[in-house]
Write an enzyme that holds these catalytic residues in place. Structure first.
Site, PDB file in Angstrom:
ATOM      1  N   ARG A  58       0.810  -1.215   0.000  1.00 49.79           N
ATOM      2  CA  ARG A  58       0.000   0.000   0.000  1.00 49.79           C
ATOM      3  C   ARG A  58       0.848   1.273   0.000  1.00 49.79           C
ATOM      4  NH1 ARG A  58      -5.358  -1.156   1.574  1.00 49.79           N
ATOM      5  NH2 ARG A  58      -5.689   1.055   1.892  1.00 49.79           N
ATOM      6  N   GLY A  80      -5.017   8.820   4.080  1.00 52.64           N
ATOM      7  CA  GLY A  80      -6.009   9.677   3.432  1.00 52.64           C
ATOM      8  C   GLY A  80      -5.437  11.056   3.184  1.00 52.64           C
ATOM      9  N   GLU A 128       5.130   0.066 -15.840  1.00 58.00           N
ATOM     10  CA  GLU A 128       5.044   0.309 -14.398  1.00 58.00           C
ATOM     11  C   GLU A 128       6.106  -0.422 -13.592  1.00 58.00           C
ATOM     12  OE1 GLU A 128       1.493  -0.996 -12.270  1.00 58.00           O
ATOM     13  OE2 GLU A 128       1.148  -2.508 -13.792  1.00 58.00           O
ATOM     14  N   LYS A 156      -0.400  -0.125  -4.193  1.00 52.96           N
ATOM     15  CA  LYS A 156      -1.379  -1.057  -4.741  1.00 52.96           C
ATOM     16  C   LYS A 156      -2.791  -0.497  -4.746  1.00 52.96           C
ATOM     17  CE  LYS A 156      -2.666  -5.243  -6.061  1.00 52.96           C
ATOM     18  NZ  LYS A 156      -2.332  -5.544  -7.447  1.00 52.96           N
TER      19      LYS A 156
HETATM   20  C1  F6R Z   1      -1.680  -1.758 -12.556  1.00 58.56           C
HETATM   21  C2  F6R Z   1      -2.651  -1.634 -11.492  1.00 58.56           C
HETATM   22  C3  F6R Z   1      -3.477  -0.416 -11.449  1.00 58.56           C
HETATM   23  C4  F6R Z   1      -4.887  -0.747 -10.910  1.00 58.56           C
HETATM   24  C5  F6R Z   1      -5.677   0.542 -10.701  1.00 58.56           C
HETATM   25  C6  F6R Z   1      -7.094   0.261 -10.257  1.00 58.56           C
HETATM   26  O1  F6R Z   1      -0.999  -2.971 -12.501  1.00 58.56           O
HETATM   27  O2  F6R Z   1      -2.753  -2.484 -10.645  1.00 58.56           O
HETATM   28  O3  F6R Z   1      -3.570   0.202 -12.687  1.00 58.56           O
HETATM   29  O4  F6R Z   1      -5.531  -1.575 -11.814  1.00 58.56           O
HETATM   30  O5  F6R Z   1      -5.037   1.338  -9.745  1.00 58.56           O
HETATM   31  O6  F6R Z   1      -7.115  -0.453  -9.066  1.00 58.56           O
HETATM   32  P1  F6R Z   1      -8.402  -1.247  -8.615  1.00 58.56           P
HETATM   33  O7  F6R Z   1      -8.633  -2.329  -9.609  1.00 58.56           O
HETATM   34  O8  F6R Z   1      -8.077  -1.767  -7.256  1.00 58.56           O
HETATM   35  O9  F6R Z   1      -9.537  -0.260  -8.615  1.00 58.56           O
END
Ligand code: F6R
Length: 601
Positions: free
Chosen positions: A27, A100, A485, A596
């Site tokens: 995170r 946040g 990335e 993430k």
């Molecule tokens: C790339 C990746 C990001 C997520 C994006 C949306 O590998 O993981 O582009 O796909 O931040 O995240 P979620 O799916 O959790 O809404």
């Protein structure tokens, strides 16, 4: 984005906190810190960089029976020890961690704290100073915290400790995820249940605006008005072993390898005796809509694009795919009966959530497809379909992408059956997903070849292109995102036919151009485009379905149903990104600048 953990009522709280922080490192990993205390002593330790840097600073005396910890993804203030959490109040008495963004922190600073001295530049430091300011007139910590919550605007998950009362942790949440875990004689708190699964599997969800007083033997949840709330805990469905790397060097490789099993698990979850089982009300509402809006970010939005064609073919409903961060503020003219599908692995993405809040206000029906049961977007949508992919820990998403496509395929088929669409009635999607699982295994077994190609094409390059048409173009977008990335190669996914309209100017001697070809009609055109770039010096590589393959093609894909080719063609591109990154010497699981779960807009 940022991770919070805390525990109260257990010896060696520092060990639990460090382990929890390691599990939340996906995170954010700019800096980390912890505070531990017991009746006699208290310790605050912070470090820039990874959790291991923090661990190195912990000595045997850094121990306690309670504590809070934080791993940071910088928003306000650069990554540094001064900006790392926990932050302390002016007298050092109060200690706070925060996930946040406080939108009005500058105004609060000016109005209440212009005399105070601050160590760093974070919005969080303002908040903890403000709580202490609110205590000036003899107010209790709890009341001062409440007053402060009433003044701040923005998103937060807070854990606050008063050094004078190490028997209590005060917690509050608004828009950022936070859970309380219930133990036997102790309690924990965490941004994600993953962090504390080895302590408990019973978690209590919190609603926005709630505040919790956490003690070793007891928790009290209150709403904004101060009313006590009783809420039963839920049982986490995965166990601690799901989040171990095992013998894998990186989570990303483990998660790529898990994809065939995820396909099979999805089929198992959503079918009984060969029939797809999904909420009948969901299917009815979707079938009754005149347009489906898929709203998502990053990889999840690419999964939406990959699904567009098969949803339109099977369910016979037009589909639009939108980026959440654009859609919320630039909403197109909507159809008369729209249905919104939110694709989100984490279920916490702030950009997607702000759209859901708006479509809820407009009264439109919604479905969240997510990997995380009980996540914010799941709770706030009318319906949820889970991905059943198991925790995805590597920052670069792999198995969630293919799981999203697979769940959408089953959904599209079910809606198509409801509409009595002959194409949907004929297609045995569960069987096709089974074939895809085996096909994925075949590609995954080609790791040695893919590693060699990645080393040959991508070790020294500054940029690279993926090209394709139709579904192959949508996979190109995802393939390029994966590559850039984690390997930091400037990669672009391009519609093959569009290159010659400008971008071909970037092709130089040895620029890698990777063509994806899984469709006969468009395939010959893509081959033509590859020839065009080759004659300008590009070094081309092809990923081609078996039935279309020529002797000179390098990566051959097993043939699968034409509507579902993305599920196979994406696999070598994930492996290419993985091996290119290893070759270039970067951390595959924790690429720079990223986190993430993106819980800020
Ligand atoms: C790339 C990746 C990001 C997520 C994006 C949306 O590998 O993981 O582009 O796909 O931040 O995240 P979620 O799916 O959790 O809404």
């Amino acid at each position: 984005m940022c991770g919070i953990v805390g525990i109260i009522g257990k010896e060696h709280a520092e060990e639990v906190i460090l382990k929890g922080l390691e599990r939340l490192e996906y995170r954010g990993y700019d800096s980390a810190g912890l505070f531990v205390a017991n009746a006699e002593t208290a310790h605050l330790v912070k470090a820039q960089g990874r959790i291991r840097n923090l661990e190195e600073k912990i000595t045997p005396s850094t121990t306690g029976t309670m504590g809070i910890g934080h791993t940071r993804w910088a928003t306000h203030g650069k990554p540094s020890e001064a900006n790392a959490h926990p932050h302390t109040s002016a007298s050092q008495r109060l200690v706070l961690v925060h996930n946040g963004v406080i939108e009005n922190f500058e105004a609060l600073h000016q109005e209440y704290l212009s005399e105070d001295h601050f160590i760093g530049q974070t919005d969080t430091e303002i908040v903890v100073h403000l709580v202490e300011k609110m205590m000036a007139s003899g107010t209790t910590v709890k009341e001062a915290f409440k007053k402060t919550l009433g003044l701040i605007r923005g998103s937060y998950a807070f854990a606050l400790v008063d050094r004078k009362d190490p028997e209590t942790i005060y917690v509050a949440k608004n828009k950022s995820p936070l859970l309380i875990g219930l133990g036997d004689g102790f309690n924990v708190l965490c941004s994600d249940a993953l962090a504390m699964l080895d302590q408990t599997d019973r978690f209590v969800e919190l609603e926005d605006g709630e505040m919790v007083t956490v003690r070793a033997d007891h928790i009290t949840i209150e709403d904004i008005a101060g009313n006590e709330i009783t809420r039963a805990p839920y049982q986490a469905t995965f166990d601690a072993s799901d989040i171990e790397k095992g013998t894998y060097p990186y989570y990303m490789l483990k998660e790529i390898d898990e994809q065939p099993a995820v396909m099979r698990r999805i089929v198992e979850h959503y079918t009984t005796d060969g029939q797809i089982v999904m909420d009948s009300q969901l299917i009815k509402e979707l079938a009754g809509s005149d347009r489906i809006y898929i709203v998502a970010c990053g990889t999840s939005s690419h999964a939406g694009w990959a699904a567009k064609k098969f949803i339109e073919t099977l369910a016979e409903i037009p589909v639009e795919v939108h980026l959440s961060s654009e859609f919320g503020y630039d909403m197109p003219l909507l159809s008369k009966k729209p249905f919104f599908i939110y694709l989100t692995q984490s279920g916490e993405t702030a950009d997607s959530r702000q759209v859901l809040v708006k479509t809820n206000q407009l009264g439109f029906p919604s479905l969240t497809i997510t990997n995380v049961a009980g996540s914010t977007l799941s709770r706030e949508a009318d319906y949820t379909l889970l991905l059943h992919a198991g925790p995805e820990i590597a920052v670069a998403s792999t198995k969630a992408y293919t799981a999203q496509i697979a769940v959408l395929a089953l959904l599209a088929k079910k809606v198509g059956e409801y509409q009595a669409n002959p194409i949907a009635l004929e297609l045995d999607i569960a069987h096709e997903l089974g074939l895809i699982a085996s096909g994925m295994e075949t590609v995954i077994n080609e790791k040695a070849l893919i590693q060699e190609l990645a080393a040959d094409y991508l070790t020294d390059t500054r940029n690279a292109f993926y090209i394709g048409r139709s579904n192959d173009y949508y996979v190109s977008l995802e393939a390029a995102l994966k590559l850039k990335e984690i390997s930091y190669i400037q990669a672009e996914g391009f519609a093959a036919g569009e290159l010659k309209h400008g971008t071909i100017a970037l092709i130089e001697e040895d620029t890698p151009v990777i063509g994806i070809i899984t469709e006969e009609i468009t395939g010959s055109h893509t081959r033509g485009n590859l020839k065009e770039v080759e004659s300008r010096g590009a070094k081309t590589l092809t990923i081609v379905s078996e039935e279309l393959a020529k002797e000179t093609d390098q990566i051959i894909l097993p043939t699968v149903h034409p509507l579902l080719t993305s599920l196979i063609s994406v696999i070598p591109t994930q492996l290419i990104a993985y091996y290119a990154t290893l070759q270039r010497g970067f951390d595959v699981d924790k690429p720079r600048n990223l986190a993430k779960s993106v819980t800020v807009e």
